[in-house]
Design an enzyme around this catalytic site. Structure first.
Site, PDB file in Angstrom:
ATOM      1  N   ASP A 189       4.750   8.916   4.443  1.00 59.89           N
ATOM      2  CA  ASP A 189       4.301   7.833   3.563  1.00 59.89           C
ATOM      3  C   ASP A 189       5.509   7.204   2.865  1.00 59.89           C
ATOM      4  O   ASP A 189       6.646   7.279   3.336  1.00 59.89           O
ATOM      5  CB  ASP A 189       3.241   8.378   2.584  1.00 59.89           C
ATOM      6  CG  ASP A 189       2.239   7.326   2.129  1.00 59.89           C
ATOM      7  OD1 ASP A 189       2.572   6.552   1.208  1.00 59.89           O
ATOM      8  OD2 ASP A 189       1.123   7.264   2.679  1.00 59.89           O
ATOM      9  N   ASP A 190       5.276   6.606   1.734  1.00 54.12           N
ATOM     10  CA  ASP A 190       6.268   5.864   0.956  1.00 54.12           C
ATOM     11  C   ASP A 190       7.531   6.707   0.707  1.00 54.12           C
ATOM     12  O   ASP A 190       7.445   7.932   0.575  1.00 54.12           O
ATOM     13  CB  ASP A 190       5.601   5.517  -0.387  1.00 54.12           C
ATOM     14  CG  ASP A 190       6.258   4.361  -1.085  1.00 54.12           C
ATOM     15  OD1 ASP A 190       7.368   3.982  -0.685  1.00 54.12           O
ATOM     16  OD2 ASP A 190       5.655   3.846  -2.036  1.00 54.12           O
ATOM     17  N   LYS A 210       0.982   2.825   8.628  1.00 59.45           N
ATOM     18  CA  LYS A 210       0.040   2.678   7.508  1.00 59.45           C
ATOM     19  C   LYS A 210       0.533   1.465   6.729  1.00 59.45           C
ATOM     20  O   LYS A 210       1.624   1.481   6.170  1.00 59.45           O
ATOM     21  CB  LYS A 210       0.059   3.931   6.636  1.00 59.45           C
ATOM     22  CG  LYS A 210      -0.787   3.803   5.362  1.00 59.45           C
ATOM     23  CD  LYS A 210      -0.782   5.101   4.590  1.00 59.45           C
ATOM     24  CE  LYS A 210      -1.501   4.948   3.255  1.00 59.45           C
ATOM     25  NZ  LYS A 210      -1.471   6.201   2.483  1.00 59.45           N
ATOM     26  N   TRP A 211      -0.264   0.412   6.711  1.00 57.79           N
ATOM     27  CA  TRP A 211       0.140  -0.890   6.163  1.00 57.79           C
ATOM     28  C   TRP A 211      -0.464  -1.022   4.768  1.00 57.79           C
ATOM     29  O   TRP A 211      -1.651  -1.276   4.610  1.00 57.79           O
ATOM     30  CB  TRP A 211      -0.369  -1.999   7.078  1.00 57.79           C
ATOM     31  CG  TRP A 211       0.071  -3.381   6.751  1.00 57.79           C
ATOM     32  CD1 TRP A 211      -0.178  -4.075   5.599  1.00 57.79           C
ATOM     33  CD2 TRP A 211       0.821  -4.263   7.584  1.00 57.79           C
ATOM     34  NE1 TRP A 211       0.372  -5.327   5.658  1.00 57.79           N
ATOM     35  CE2 TRP A 211       0.992  -5.472   6.881  1.00 57.79           C
ATOM     36  CE3 TRP A 211       1.368  -4.163   8.859  1.00 57.79           C
ATOM     37  CZ2 TRP A 211       1.677  -6.564   7.406  1.00 57.79           C
ATOM     38  CZ3 TRP A 211       2.043  -5.258   9.388  1.00 57.79           C
ATOM     39  CH2 TRP A 211       2.191  -6.434   8.667  1.00 57.79           C
ATOM     40  N   ASP A 212       0.386  -0.871   3.762  1.00 53.59           N
ATOM     41  CA  ASP A 212      -0.093  -0.841   2.372  1.00 53.59           C
ATOM     42  C   ASP A 212       0.109  -2.190   1.689  1.00 53.59           C
ATOM     43  O   ASP A 212       0.844  -3.053   2.190  1.00 53.59           O
ATOM     44  CB  ASP A 212       0.682   0.268   1.631  1.00 53.59           C
ATOM     45  CG  ASP A 212      -0.121   0.883   0.486  1.00 53.59           C
ATOM     46  OD1 ASP A 212      -1.141   0.300   0.075  1.00 53.59           O
ATOM     47  OD2 ASP A 212       0.297   1.948  -0.004  1.00 53.59           O
ATOM     48  N   ASN A 232       0.038  -3.330  -2.573  1.00 57.31           N
ATOM     49  CA  ASN A 232      -0.251  -2.672  -3.846  1.00 57.31           C
ATOM     50  C   ASN A 232      -0.282  -3.534  -5.096  1.00 57.31           C
ATOM     51  O   ASN A 232      -0.017  -3.025  -6.188  1.00 57.31           O
ATOM     52  CB  ASN A 232       0.750  -1.524  -4.052  1.00 57.31           C
ATOM     53  CG  ASN A 232       0.334  -0.307  -3.248  1.00 57.31           C
ATOM     54  OD1 ASN A 232      -0.773   0.189  -3.393  1.00 57.31           O
ATOM     55  ND2 ASN A 232       1.195   0.147  -2.363  1.00 57.31           N
ATOM     56  N   CYS A 268      -4.490  -0.488   4.253  1.00 63.96           N
ATOM     57  CA  CYS A 268      -4.554   0.204   2.966  1.00 63.96           C
ATOM     58  C   CYS A 268      -4.135  -0.790   1.905  1.00 63.96           C
ATOM     59  O   CYS A 268      -3.287  -1.642   2.144  1.00 63.96           O
ATOM     60  CB  CYS A 268      -3.584   1.391   3.008  1.00 63.96           C
ATOM     61  SG  CYS A 268      -3.387   2.249   1.429  1.00 63.96           S
ATOM     62  N   ARG A 317       3.235  -3.001 -10.424  1.00 66.96           N
ATOM     63  CA  ARG A 317       3.918  -1.834  -9.858  1.00 66.96           C
ATOM     64  C   ARG A 317       5.383  -2.188  -9.551  1.00 66.96           C
ATOM     65  O   ARG A 317       5.913  -1.847  -8.508  1.00 66.96           O
ATOM     66  CB  ARG A 317       3.220  -1.353  -8.588  1.00 66.96           C
ATOM     67  CG  ARG A 317       3.426   0.133  -8.313  1.00 66.96           C
ATOM     68  CD  ARG A 317       3.019   0.514  -6.909  1.00 66.96           C
ATOM     69  NE  ARG A 317       2.999   1.958  -6.750  1.00 66.96           N
ATOM     70  CZ  ARG A 317       3.088   2.583  -5.595  1.00 66.96           C
ATOM     71  NH1 ARG A 317       3.181   1.907  -4.473  1.00 66.96           N
ATOM     72  NH2 ARG A 317       3.062   3.892  -5.528  1.00 66.96           N
ATOM     73  N   ASP A 377      -7.901   5.677  -2.980  1.00 62.69           N
ATOM     74  CA  ASP A 377      -6.907   6.690  -3.355  1.00 62.69           C
ATOM     75  C   ASP A 377      -7.580   7.871  -4.038  1.00 62.69           C
ATOM     76  O   ASP A 377      -6.941   8.894  -4.280  1.00 62.69           O
ATOM     77  CB  ASP A 377      -5.866   6.083  -4.313  1.00 62.69           C
ATOM     78  CG  ASP A 377      -4.785   5.330  -3.553  1.00 62.69           C
ATOM     79  OD1 ASP A 377      -4.741   5.430  -2.317  1.00 62.69           O
ATOM     80  OD2 ASP A 377      -3.978   4.632  -4.210  1.00 62.69           O
TER      81      ASP A 377
END
Ligand code: DGJ
Length: 735
Positions: free
Chosen positions: A357-358, A467-469, A471, A517, A434, A539
């Site tokens: 992930d990130d 995984k295309w986020d 935010n 996501c 964020r 989440d």
């Protein structure tokens, strides 16, 4: 068993569709999946909605008649039901299209001009009574489910520009009635997919997003039922969803003659699109369906349709692999050695896909820096991603990586090089969310840059999955650099370019899978679902909260796309403590993932996870591709909930019964399965190998299980059981 279940079982195959026009061309019909949708042209040339409901005979006497004025307050133009109305002639309900002509005229009256039929597609052309402005309406009907797809295109045939202020993909009109109830879904971060209900009245209900994306707040989905007639298993339900991932608006209300009208399209908030001479503007598709068999059948029809026509690969798509994701375990602290150690543990329990992930790129040690710089952080991965990917593959898993391509941190090389690439109004603050800003994807240079960076990332590394986020929301959606009258095109052009990047990436890398996501479920809709293989729906990974979250999601969308993780206890979101078994039983009701910190697991945890994952693989086709029956809804105040998945061939079914908390001595109840083949003998076993609950017979006919129900007790708090129904080979259902 209810009559509707029996009826559903007895129904012949409905997989045929017909799009037709009457001999005089005044009536147009779509028939398919047991549904008829009809419209007609009245004597003054207005296209009127005539019927939408259970299939009618070919000779049904449907006729469009133009009404007289009702009163001085309700001229004919305001009471004529219009399939797609222009804002003009006294219309007092929501228009399909609202425009301003160059000379200041804002009166638009749309009348039928022509139609054409090609296979299962109907195209109808409307035009204004005076100006060369046309609207093309497109319709198709799905033979299997009766789901209708509608969209519209407006075309300016004049030499002078026309400003479009509002445009719907479709307006759906239902028979007049004061007893409709609207079901819709709302939420916020960590609490998505909350089910709401409201009466449908002349007061308009707006389901909308002003965020630039679908958002956590409202879903572009609706279902209308008739109070007192409709239930989970019976009665009429009209339902649908707009396939759009930007600011949208659905409006639901009764018109001035009490007819429910449901409009959906681009949100007119902060939208306008000036059509120059000869230009057109197309809407997204607004899908909608009808059933006479309650909310359960409505969602099953929609799931079937999505699996066949929306989700990439259709029914032939690969089943969702069991994945491991590092986020809740390591957050931004990802390193080559740390991820390798996790990968070894993940492989041992049967994980099929390992996702970092990130935190793997740029100067990304927290959420304050690095977004936009999609090159490997060499301090964390001294030799690039190659060694980790090699290890993951050698362990028998494929490799996935997190990206958030539409965003940039001010502390990044990308922002330093291109501060003008973010959405902004010059000389105004740029609000961070964020610590990040939104890149203006509507710009072609930004679109091409993102595509190029991702294309290289996937080409240079053996990446099976992104995984295309996404935010944050939009705050200052300015697009300096284009003419003022074109600046609000941003609302549409951004999303079109997002779709372009996703589809082009998929075209160039056919094996690549993508998860959508947005801080959990902040951008889930049929537009994104058409370009992604799965969705991260929240989440919030608490297994009890998840039951309501998953129940909400599956009202609208297919469980095959719904990712659900087993994470650590106590849960980060609410501090609730639950057993690993309960967490697995909750997450196995969708596409299973593990997000726990495996470095903290005991030998017993590994053994139990290995057992659950192996068991899940024996039922995952049924869970992901079967029909979902909601037997007992996990309402926040319900002690027990039960969901039931039946495979397409009805040879396997799996029941998940979940207990929130026991009270007093007796919480025994009968759970009545649905959808089994009545004459087939099913043998029962407990998923994971435990003995069947006391008193439960080991085998019986489908009709027995459906009528008698499963009578057993769950005791304790946060307990659950999954019971598998296997058709005995000599009793396998026919057809
Ligand atoms: C939000 C996502 O929903 C999480 O799963 C995780 O990927 C974080 N972003 C990473 O920043």
């Amino acid at each position: 068993m209810t009559t509707s279940v029996l009826l559903a079982l007895a129904m012949p195959s409905l997989a045929c569709a017909k799009v037709s026009a009457s001999a005089d061309g005044r009536q147009l019909r779509l028939d398919g999946g047991g549904v008829t949708y009809a419209m007609g042209v009245d004597e003054q040339g207005y296209l009127q909605p005539l019927y939408w409901g259970p299939a009618l005979g070919a000779d049904a006497p449907l006729v469009a008649r133009h009404p007289a004025e009702l009163s001085g307050f309700d001229p004919a133009g305001s009471v004529t039901p219009q399939e797609y109305a222009g804002q003009g002639e006294g219309l007092v309900s929501e228009p399909g299209l609202k425009v301003a002509f160059a000379d200041g005229n804002r009166d638009l009256v749309l009348k039928y001009r022509s139609h054409s039929i090609a296979g299962e597609t109907l195209t109808v052309e409307l035009s204004d009574i005076r100006r060369p402005l046309t609207v093309t309406l497109r319709y198709t009907i799905d033979p299997a489910t009766g789901i209708i797809a509608r969209s519209a295109t407006v075309h300016n045939g004049d030499r002078r520009p026309v400003r479009v202020d509002q445009i719907a993909a479709a307006t759906y009109t239902l028979p007049a009635g004061g007893d409709y109830r609207l079901h819709y879904l709302t939420g916020r971060h960590g609490a998505e997919w909350s089910q709401q209900e409201a009466p449908v009245t002349p007061a308009l209900t707006l389901l909308e997003s002003r965020r630039g994306s679908t958002g956590h707040g409202n879903q572009p989905w609706f279902a209308l039922e008739k109070q007192g007639q409709s239930s989970q298993t019976d009665g009429p339900v009209w339902f649908g969803a707009l396939a759009w991932s930007g600011s949208f608006r659905l409006s639901v209300g009764l018109d001035n003659l009490g007819r429910p009208r449901i409009g959906g399209g681009y949100n007119p908030y902060d939208f306008s699109w000036t059509l120059k001479a000869g230009e057109s503007l197309e809407t997204p598709v607004f899908y909608a369906g009808f059933t006479d068999h309650g909310m359960g059948d409505a969602s099953r029809r929609f799931h079937t349709f999505q699996r066949a026509h929306i989700i990439p690969g259709g029914d032939a798509a690969r089943l969702r692999p069991v994945l491991y994701n590092s986020w809740e375990a390591t957050a931004f602290n990802v390193t080559e050695s740390g991820q390798m150690a996790l990968a070894e543990k993940a492989a041992k329990i049967g994980i099929e896909r390992f996702v970092v992930d990130d935190g793997w790129f740029g100067a990304r040690d927290d959420d304050k820096a690095g977004l936009g710089d999609w090159s490997v952080n060499r301090r964390k991965f001294p030799n690039g991603l190659g060694p980790l990917i090699g290890k993951v593959k050698a362990l028998g898993m494929d490799f996935g990586l997190w990206v958030e391509p539409e965003m940039v941190n001010v502390k990044s090389d990308l922002y330093r090089a291109h501060p003008d690439w973010v959405m902004n109004f010059p000389d105004r603050p740029r609000t961070e969310g964020r610590n990040q800003l939104v890149l203006n994807l509507a710009r072609k240079d930004v679109r091409d840059h993102i595509l190029d960076v991702l294309d290289r990332l996937v080409s240079e590394n053996d990446i099976a999955f992104l995984k295309w986020d996404y935010n944050r929301n939009w705050t200052e959606p300015g697009w300096p650099g284009v003419a003022i009258e074109d600046q609000q095109r941003l609302q549409v052009q951004y999303i079109r370019n997002l779709y372009f990047i996703l589809s082009e990436l998929r075209r160039r890398h056919p094996g690549l899978e993508i998860e959508g996501c947005s801080g959990g479920g902040g951008r889930i809709d049929l537009g994104m679902m058409a370009l992604t293989d799965e969705s991260w729906i929240s989440d919030n990974t608490d297994p009890y909260d998840r039951l309501t979250i998953q129940d909400g999601f599956t009202q609208a969308y297919a469980p095959s796309a719904m990712m659900a993780w087993v994470t650590d206890s106590p849960n980060w979101a609410n501090g609730r403590e639950t057993s690993l078994d309960f967490r697995f039983l909750s997450a196995m009701q969708g596409s299973l993932g593990i997000g726990a910190n495996l470095d903290h697991w005991t030998e017993a945890d590994f053994a139990s996870a290995q057992r659950w994952i192996a068991a899940y693989k024996t039922v995952r086709r049924t869970v992901q591709r079967g029909d979902l029956y909601r037997l007992i809804s996990p309402a926040p105040d319900a002690a027990t909930s039960a969901t039931f998945y039946v495979s397409q061939d009805r040879k396997q079914a799996v029941l998940f019964a979940m207990l929130h908390s026991s009270q007093y001595r007796d919480n025994g109840l009968a759970i009545h399965p649905q959808g089994l083949a009545p004459d087939t003998i099913y043998r029962l076993s407990v998923l994971g190998g435990a003995p069947l609950p006391d008193g439960l017979p080991a085998e019986a006919q489908g009709s027995f299980w459906m009528a008698q129900g499963l009578r057993f007790k769950l005791k304790g708090d946060y307990k659950g059981v999954a019971i598998v129904f296997e058709a005995k080979p000599d009793h396998a259902p026919s057809g």
